[in-house]
Design an enzyme around this catalytic site. Sequence first.
Site, PDB file in Angstrom:
ATOM      1  CD  GLU A 454      -8.939   8.077 -16.978  1.00 39.01           C
ATOM      2  OE1 GLU A 454      -9.011   6.844 -16.965  1.00 39.01           O
ATOM      3  OE2 GLU A 454      -9.393   8.773 -17.907  1.00 39.01           O
ATOM      4  CD  GLU A 737      -7.931   6.366 -23.899  1.00 35.94           C
ATOM      5  OE1 GLU A 737      -8.503   5.833 -22.933  1.00 35.94           O
ATOM      6  OE2 GLU A 737      -8.041   7.583 -24.175  1.00 35.94           O
TER       7      GLU A 737
END
Length: 877
Positions: A454, A737
């Site tokens: 990502e 996260e």
Amino acid sequence: MLSITRITVENTESGCVTDEAHPRISFSAVSDVKGAEIADAVITVGSWSIHTRDQIAIRYQGEPLQPYTTYTVEISVTDTAGETAHRNARFETGRMSSPWSGKWITDGTYKFTEKKVSPQPLAFRRIIETAPGKEIASARIYATAMGIYDLALDGKLLDERYFAPGFTSYKTNLQYQTYDITNVISGKHVLTALVAGGWAVGSFVFTRVNRVSAKRQALLAEIRITYTDGSQDVIGTADDWQVSQDGPVRMADIYDGETYDARRANYWRQDSTGDYHWHNAALEKLAINPQITAEYGAPVRAHEVFTPVECAQRDDGSIIYDMGQNFAGVVRLKINNAYEGQTITIKHAEILNRDGSLNTDFLRTAKATITYTCTEGEQEYTPRFTYMGFRYISVEGINGDSVDVEGIALYSDMNHIGEFECSNSDLNQLQSNITWGAKSNLVDIPTDCPQRDERMGWTGDIAVFGPTACFNFDMSRFLEKWLKDVQAEQTRGGGIPNTVPVQGYGFPATMPKMAIDWWGDACVLVPWALYQSQGDESILRRMYPTMKKYVKACQFWAKLFSAGYKRYIWNTPSVLHFGDWVAPDVPQMSQWQARSPWTATASLNNTSRTLARIAGILGETIDEQYYNNLADNVADAYCREFTDGHGKLTNEFQTAYVLPLYLNMFPEEARSQAVANLASLVEKGQYTIGTGFPGTPYILFALADNGRADVAYKMLLNRLCPGWLYEVAMGATTIWERWDGLDANGECPIGDDGTDTMISYNHYASGAVGAFLYQRVAGIEATSPAYKTFRVHPLIGGDVTSAHARVDTAYGLIESAWQLNGNDVTVTVTVPMGTTCTVEIPVVSDCDTHESNVHVVTSGTHTFTVHNALVITDKKE
């Protein structure tokens, strides 16, 4: 004594090379005379001079600057105490839009057609020979690439920066770098460039698209040698340069890693012939036509070096090293005994499995692997064309006694301007986690995570983290560069893509009017945070059209198919939003998104109100009134649609209370009940976090600023999951996260919740709580841009008995320190020259009412001790 402590040109203290026609000059000064202020400053560049009392972003307005020229900035300052100070600084102009003598070149024989991988790195070279008998006055190389590149002269790197020319919206913006070789060039040399695919050509985003900006790598460069007699040699890239596919870097990919063959490290030598298949380069016609500008961002460089805190030999022969810190960067191998052809393999991970092996499951398709083939004997190697997010590595193919391993942190070169510490060791670790989460994700662009496939410029993360980032770092060059791409990527209808640069990620860039609340808000919130921190109005003026266009797009969606007050309720299908992203009180991704009517409507209020403030600063009075009215209407609609009119939500969850409380959307008569309801939710949840991305930065402010600092402190200091200190208790060294990244047994409990087991242990968004540590625990809060005026108003409570914070502002160093002894508190404040501070120390009066001991002070260090200080306990203030 008066002294000038810092001069910057285009927010750079040294080595500035700019193509800016009117560069900005800033300076700071310090005096040992308390209360002294600047009476006059004279700034001179060449024949241009200006008298001013301003210190921030003074524009050069003299004769047009010439390309390839060094200029001196001279500053003389006189203060109100009659003392004077002088200081000089230099900057250099770059090409200033001069035509390139070089042409784009590539390897015309290389046909790169593979999907989901990065291309073979290319090597370029050119023999450079200076004119015999002539003295060199200056020599510069100007270079850029489609891909990422390194330049070397006779095999030695010309600069230690990583990933030049940087990640930009390549179709619009491309940087070039300037290399000063004056002192290293004389006679005959070999200039080489290694060019890997990087973001422009290599595989990127989680779908692993490649060739987004070019079909293969290309190089553009120009060498300019000026002699003391005024003559010049100018050598540009052309088809007389040579190229090879057989250099030492055999594979390089942002996600997959790097493969390096040290047996081929002498590729650059003039006598390297057949083994490297050198042949003439070919001219390349790019499919894009970006504006090529002197580097205006903050280059990525190597910073902290980590040595392993632990290593373990495994039965399979591999060695697991623990660096003790999760970070973004690369390994460095120092090999003291190797045989030619020996292959070493290094793999990376953030956490270990229960059996002590690397957990690579959450990397998804990213291989995160380094493969190094040795020459014989001693050698050293560090990857140059990739980076990883990791704490742990495994090393295979070599005995541990034959190699020393280090970890090198890579992030953009930003001054670290802020520090926070206190008596609570867990909060100190939290501050470290926040800082390292930021460093790991401020790698040329603001990424979301540094480890998996990502590492994209997700706008929502930096939108909420911007204020905290600006407390800890001078974000000027970093964010100004990125915001230039935000402007470039804005769609025709005003929408801002979810990731900037887009670079292969479609949604919602392909939908011209699509606006995503809180994510697209970055085009408003990030410039505002930068302006508040640095005080340079030009970023607001530059971004103002982008902001207006974006808010208009948001209004379009709110008004779609609506009437009456519901025109101000942004209630489009939840799949078009992220909503209360990663809120821990609901398990499914679809449920996060289902909260979008609340988050999106609050977003429209926030962007409108912020835009009204910006319009007022820029003198746009009609716009100021319009956006204030819009914000008022949205606030009214929120209360009418989602509450009973008395501060109670018909659908209660933390974020739905936090946003309107923090943004002052509730009418005054409903505010106290709303905060009571929020506090009740928090108490029922055992003081754990229930907010997602939009609410997490603001929940402690919403409580503390509305009379419930007791609840705010209990939430901040809570060690239960979900919570910031739960991560600390579990040994985290960065921000996660998701709050439930590990359970109490160290296992990852995330199942099939629609996110494809999405978990990163280095995601900085929830670290936005850092602003609360600075602004409320330490009490430092700007009341005008760049802290020209500020207050120190600490909230003393929890189990914190002392706190200290510092912020190196545009005017100089601010410090706040407080110490609690019983009910007596001592506060010490350092105020920079040219600023004013209001010190407010909460106290309990004789009749048990709450007041503040208030002092207004100017430059210098001031200490205050008060008795009967207000100490926040478990009870309501």
